[in-house]
Design an enzyme around this catalytic site. Structure first.
Site, PDB file in Angstrom:
ATOM      1  N   CYS A  98       0.801  -1.221   0.000  1.00 20.43           N
ATOM      2  CA  CYS A  98       0.000   0.000   0.000  1.00 20.43           C
ATOM      3  C   CYS A  98       0.831   1.268   0.000  1.00 20.43           C
ATOM      4  O   CYS A  98       0.527   2.224  -0.725  1.00 20.43           O
ATOM      5  CB  CYS A  98      -0.985  -0.005   1.171  1.00 20.43           C
ATOM      6  SG  CYS A  98      -0.233   0.180   2.812  1.00 20.43           S
ATOM      7  N   HIS A 107      -2.656   1.434   6.960  1.00 19.09           N
ATOM      8  CA  HIS A 107      -2.931   1.408   5.532  1.00 19.09           C
ATOM      9  C   HIS A 107      -2.703   2.809   4.993  1.00 19.09           C
ATOM     10  O   HIS A 107      -3.113   3.802   5.597  1.00 19.09           O
ATOM     11  CB  HIS A 107      -4.368   0.953   5.248  1.00 19.09           C
ATOM     12  CG  HIS A 107      -4.695   0.923   3.784  1.00 19.09           C
ATOM     13  ND1 HIS A 107      -3.859   0.371   2.852  1.00 19.09           N
ATOM     14  CD2 HIS A 107      -5.758   1.409   3.087  1.00 19.09           C
ATOM     15  CE1 HIS A 107      -4.396   0.492   1.658  1.00 19.09           C
ATOM     16  NE2 HIS A 107      -5.543   1.135   1.771  1.00 19.09           N
ATOM     17  N   ASP A 144      -7.392   5.793  -3.419  1.00 18.94           N
ATOM     18  CA  ASP A 144      -6.587   4.648  -2.998  1.00 18.94           C
ATOM     19  C   ASP A 144      -6.242   3.797  -4.215  1.00 18.94           C
ATOM     20  O   ASP A 144      -7.135   3.291  -4.902  1.00 18.94           O
ATOM     21  CB  ASP A 144      -7.361   3.817  -1.972  1.00 18.94           C
ATOM     22  CG  ASP A 144      -6.479   2.814  -1.244  1.00 18.94           C
ATOM     23  OD1 ASP A 144      -5.338   2.589  -1.679  1.00 18.94           O
ATOM     24  OD2 ASP A 144      -6.934   2.247  -0.226  1.00 18.94           O
ATOM     25  N   ASN A 153     -13.791   4.130  10.724  1.00 17.30           N
ATOM     26  CA  ASN A 153     -14.874   4.183  11.708  1.00 17.30           C
ATOM     27  C   ASN A 153     -15.502   2.846  12.076  1.00 17.30           C
ATOM     28  O   ASN A 153     -16.350   2.804  12.964  1.00 17.30           O
ATOM     29  CB  ASN A 153     -15.997   5.094  11.199  1.00 17.30           C
ATOM     30  CG  ASN A 153     -15.669   6.563  11.366  1.00 17.30           C
ATOM     31  OD1 ASN A 153     -15.580   7.068  12.474  1.00 17.30           O
ATOM     32  ND2 ASN A 153     -15.474   7.249  10.256  1.00 17.30           N
ATOM     33  N   ASP A 174     -16.600  -0.586  13.665  1.00 18.99           N
ATOM     34  CA  ASP A 174     -16.498  -1.118  15.028  1.00 18.99           C
ATOM     35  C   ASP A 174     -15.842  -2.493  14.988  1.00 18.99           C
ATOM     36  O   ASP A 174     -16.119  -3.304  14.092  1.00 18.99           O
ATOM     37  CB  ASP A 174     -17.882  -1.232  15.669  1.00 18.99           C
ATOM     38  CG  ASP A 174     -18.410   0.124  16.129  1.00 18.99           C
ATOM     39  OD1 ASP A 174     -17.702   1.126  15.959  1.00 18.99           O
ATOM     40  OD2 ASP A 174     -19.542   0.169  16.640  1.00 18.99           O
ATOM     41  N   GLU A 206     -13.496  10.763  19.011  1.00 17.61           N
ATOM     42  CA  GLU A 206     -14.098   9.514  19.487  1.00 17.61           C
ATOM     43  C   GLU A 206     -14.922   9.754  20.746  1.00 17.61           C
ATOM     44  O   GLU A 206     -14.508  10.483  21.655  1.00 17.61           O
ATOM     45  CB  GLU A 206     -13.004   8.486  19.781  1.00 17.61           C
ATOM     46  CG  GLU A 206     -12.265   8.005  18.552  1.00 17.61           C
ATOM     47  CD  GLU A 206     -13.058   7.016  17.730  1.00 17.61           C
ATOM     48  OE1 GLU A 206     -14.263   6.831  18.014  1.00 17.61           O
ATOM     49  OE2 GLU A 206     -12.487   6.422  16.799  1.00 17.61           O
ATOM     50  N   GLU A 223     -19.523  12.058  16.585  1.00 15.66           N
ATOM     51  CA  GLU A 223     -18.892  10.851  16.049  1.00 15.66           C
ATOM     52  C   GLU A 223     -19.905   9.711  15.926  1.00 15.66           C
ATOM     53  O   GLU A 223     -19.984   9.042  14.900  1.00 15.66           O
ATOM     54  CB  GLU A 223     -17.721  10.448  16.952  1.00 15.66           C
ATOM     55  CG  GLU A 223     -16.924   9.252  16.451  1.00 15.66           C
ATOM     56  CD  GLU A 223     -17.389   7.940  17.062  1.00 15.66           C
ATOM     57  OE1 GLU A 223     -17.143   6.881  16.463  1.00 15.66           O
ATOM     58  OE2 GLU A 223     -18.026   8.001  18.135  1.00 15.66           O
TER      59      GLU A 223
END
Length: 731
Positions: free
Chosen positions: A303, A366, A389, A429, A431, A486, A491
């Site tokens: 990457c 990344h 990307d 973001n 979880d 956070e 958020e």
């Protein structure tokens, strides 16, 4: 040598004597490449100063000068002189890929969004013309020709001179009308003209800036970029939009799409037949090899190499660009906005989940890119930095391509805005959810943990200004551009905005949380471990209840690829069960020696720790993970005297072998934009345990000013030893 040329040579088309002998013929065309480059902010491009043939490198939205020498003066009453520009193999006026400009007036008569030409002056048989490039001009490698035409012949009586030069037209971040316009001068200097920089790698709590030579002004780069555009499949008529251009490039820098690309991605540690990703020190060597081979794919990249390449290509084209690193980056493969990990009863991770179809992963880091542009296709307020990307991770519109995606859309969770907002939102973001095998559960697993704060720990880039060789004080934390702080209401609102727009995520965000929790567990973060040294894993357990609790704990350590994929087990501690009295604390410690981990390390020397525990009486379940990088010595670089353009300069490289074994099969690579082309050499020397490796190289600087050397050492036992040195070259 490396140029992508449309014509091998330039010459006037031989007219038949009976029809055209009376027409004036072009003897010579002068593009004033260096003089125009000063005004167009392109003087650093080596093509402009080529002593064999100086190609003009121009920015759209600005005029430039051109001189045409004829064998006699043109007769304006019966003859016309046309300047013709063409782009692509089937150029057409209706597509904007062919332009006819008649030189017959002294002033521009059209607005800046149109091509125009005026006669600046006449000196005997030479016309000096000024040509206006529209601010929405197609970017790339144009061809130019001069035609003299007899008036009233409808083009049948015509003489043509095809120019040898390739005319490169770029985006213009200095032009207010250009979508890539960037007002701040310091930021333009960094994100457009700076040809060196840093790409941050490592772990979230132990990162380092890896120096990279972007080299966008090298004479191999613009020809390579033109070849990349040709291979991308983007039509010539669409190459005026930075949105379309950069999206196409993200699909052409790798080889996963049909038709191939610049660089093949590989993450499994097997790099036979190519170059290990950590060996690259810059983009030029990759693009040279790609161009020299006629477009054959180069091996191999990961990457941060793709991000370095994309930075080079975008800056070369005039698109402001920066590499961006997301530490603890989610790869959500099923569109749930979660990264799900499954463990058996003994705390061992079940790779790919119980059904073999769970391919979510957490990358230690990344690297992708931000590009700067307006977004007329989105509502107002979503322009500016856009995420793109070039690493092939996920298909988008049936191709591996990603972005551009507005950072503001990511921050707000507006997943309905193009392009690829859901995927990029989840990277910062998502979880993290741990599931453990549970015989009493209806589907065999129960949720141990849901962590809202693990993913997207920090998003870092190099700030504008000087590059620091010996530390990372040049870092800029841009996490706030990607996500709200956070734990704040903003958020969580952004997450639930994204959930509402992502059908696959809704059921997971309604999943019930666990019940009573009266035992506290804490896994101590490991800050730094030098390679060859031992380390230990600590877990503290506190019973906050008024009754005793039966605790079961297991610890695992394994080496891992930076993509979050497990490599090999280092330590698997069996499940320990004990009773913890009310108010008491227990500390578990597992010692890990170099003999246990040295031969199990893979790329970047990353280690993952898993700790899991359960409380029998309350069914409380706890899990935590930590990852860190085994540190390696830094390559020291020292100059032997001052550096002067055109004079030999000597530089010395050194580091101390930290291992208890000799270093064999050593290789060394280094480069410096404007100093020396990329160089790789195999060394016969063996470095004994505790001994100092020393190596000297010489070079002759080509360009004056602040320049940077980047070097890398690797051997069979140790790899990715790198360093850099900024030096001042006097003219």
């Amino acid at each position: 040598m490396y140029r992508y040329r449309r014509y091998q040579a330039a010459a006037p088309l031989a007219p038949s004597k009976d029809k055209f002998s009376e027409l004036p013929h072009v003897k010579r065309v002068e593009f004033y490449a260096p003089q125009n480059a000063r005004v167009h902010h392109t003087l650093k491009y080596e093509l402009v100063g080529d002593r064999y043939r100086a190609d003009p490198v121009l920015r759209r939205g600005q005029p430039f000068y051109l001189a045409v020498q004829l064998d006699r003066q043109i007769n304006p009453a019966s003859e016309k002189l046309y300047v013709v520009f063409t782009y692509g193999p089937r150029a057409a006026v209706t597509l904007g890929t062919k332009v006819y400009l008649v030189a017959n007036k002294r002033e521009f008569t059209k607005e800046k969004q149109h091509w125009d030409v005026r006669i600046h002056g006449v000196e005997g048989d030479t016309l000096v013309l000024q040509i206006q490039i529209p601010y929405d001009c197609l970017v790339g490698d144009w061809s130019a020709s001069i035609q003299t035409v007899a008036d009233g012949s409808h083009g049948r009586r015509r003489a043509e001179f095809r120019c040898r030069e390739n005319v490169y037209i770029l985006f213009n971040p200095w032009c207010e009308e250009d979508p890539c316009y960037m007002e701040n001068e310091a930021e333009r200097d960094e994100y457009v003209t700076n040809d060196n920089g840093k790409i941050f790698v490592g772990a979230h709590n132990r990162y380092k800036g890896r120096h990279w030579v972007f080299g966008q002004h090298d004479n191999a780069v613009l020809p390579a970029v033109q070849l990349i555009l040709e291979m991308s499949g983007l039509s010539h008529a669409e190459r005026g939009s930075p949105v379309k251009v950069v999206r196409a490039i993200t699909g052409a820098l790798h080889s996963e799409n049909e038709g191939g690309g610049v660089l093949e991605a590989r993450w499994n540690g097997q790099y036979e037949g190519g170059v290990s990703p950590w060996t690259w020190t810059g983009s030029v060597r990759i693009l040279e090899q790609f161009l020299r081979s006629g477009g054959a794919t180069v091996k191999y990249g990961q990457c941060w190499v793709f991000a370095g390449l994309l930075t080079t290509v975008c800056r070369a084209l005039g698109i402001p660009c920066r590499p961006v690193t997301n530490f603890v980056s989610a790869h959500d493969t099923d569109g749930t906005l979660t990264v799900d990990k499954f463990f058996d009863l003994f705390g061992t991770e079940i790779e790919h989940g119980p059904n073999g179809d769970a391919n979510d992963s957490l990358w230690n880091f990344h690297v992708w890119n931000d590009v700067w542009m307006s977004r007329p296709d989105l509502p107002q307020g979503y322009g500016g930095w856009q995420a793109v990307d070039a690493t092939p991770q996920q298909e988008s519109e049936n191709k591996f391509q990603c972005g551009p995606c507005s950072l503001e859309a990511i921050r707000r969770g507006e997943v309905g805005f193009g392009f690829d907002t859901t995927f990029l939102f989840s990277e910062v973001n998502a979880d993290l959810v741990h599931w453990r095998e549970d015989p009493d559960s209806d589907w065999g697993f129960s949720k141990m943990k849901r962590d809202h704060y693990h993913v997207g720990r920090s998003v870092l880039t190099k700030r504008s200004g000087p590059t620091h060789d010996d530390d990372d004080q040049d870092i800029e934390n841009i996490t706030h551009l990607y996500k709200n702080p956070e734990g704040t209401a903003a958020e969580r609102l952004a997450v639930f905005n994204a959930v509402r727009g992502t059908a696959g995520a809704q059921k997971y965000f309604d999943y019930p949380e666990s019940g009573q929790e009266d035992v506290t567990f804490e896994l101590t973060d490991i800050d730094q471990v030098m390679i060859g040294q031992p380390f230990h894993v600590d877990v503290s357990i506190v019973n906050n209840a008024e009754e005793e609790r039966t605790i079961k704990v297991s610890l695992h350590a394994n080496s891992m690829y930076y993509t979050g994929i497990k490599a090999m087990d280092i330590v698997t501690d069996p499940v320990q069960e004990f009773v913890l009295q009310p108010g008491h604390t227990e500390k578990m410690v597992v010692e890990i020696t170099p003999e246990q981990y040295m031969d199990k390390l893979v790329d970047y020397c990353m280690v993952k720790i898993y700790a899991m525990a359960s409380v029998t009486e309350t069914r409380q379940a706890w899990s935590e993970e930590d990852d860190f990088v085994i540190s390696k010595p830094k390559l020291s670089i020292q100059l032997d005297g001052p550096c002067v353009v055109g004079q030999q300069c000597l530089v010395n490289f050194s580091f101390v072998n930290p291992l208890s074994v000799p270093l064999t099969d050593c290789m060394f690579s280094f480069e410096g934009s404007g100093l020396i082309r990329p160089s790789v050499s195999k060394l016969r020397s063996t470095v004994q345990p505790g001994a100092t490796f020393t190596h000297a190289e010489s070079f002759v600087p080509r360009v004056s000013g602040e320049k940077t050397i980047v070097a890398s050492f690797q051997c069979r036992q140790l790899f990715d030893i790198e360093g850099s040195k900024t030096l001042t070259v006097s003219g």
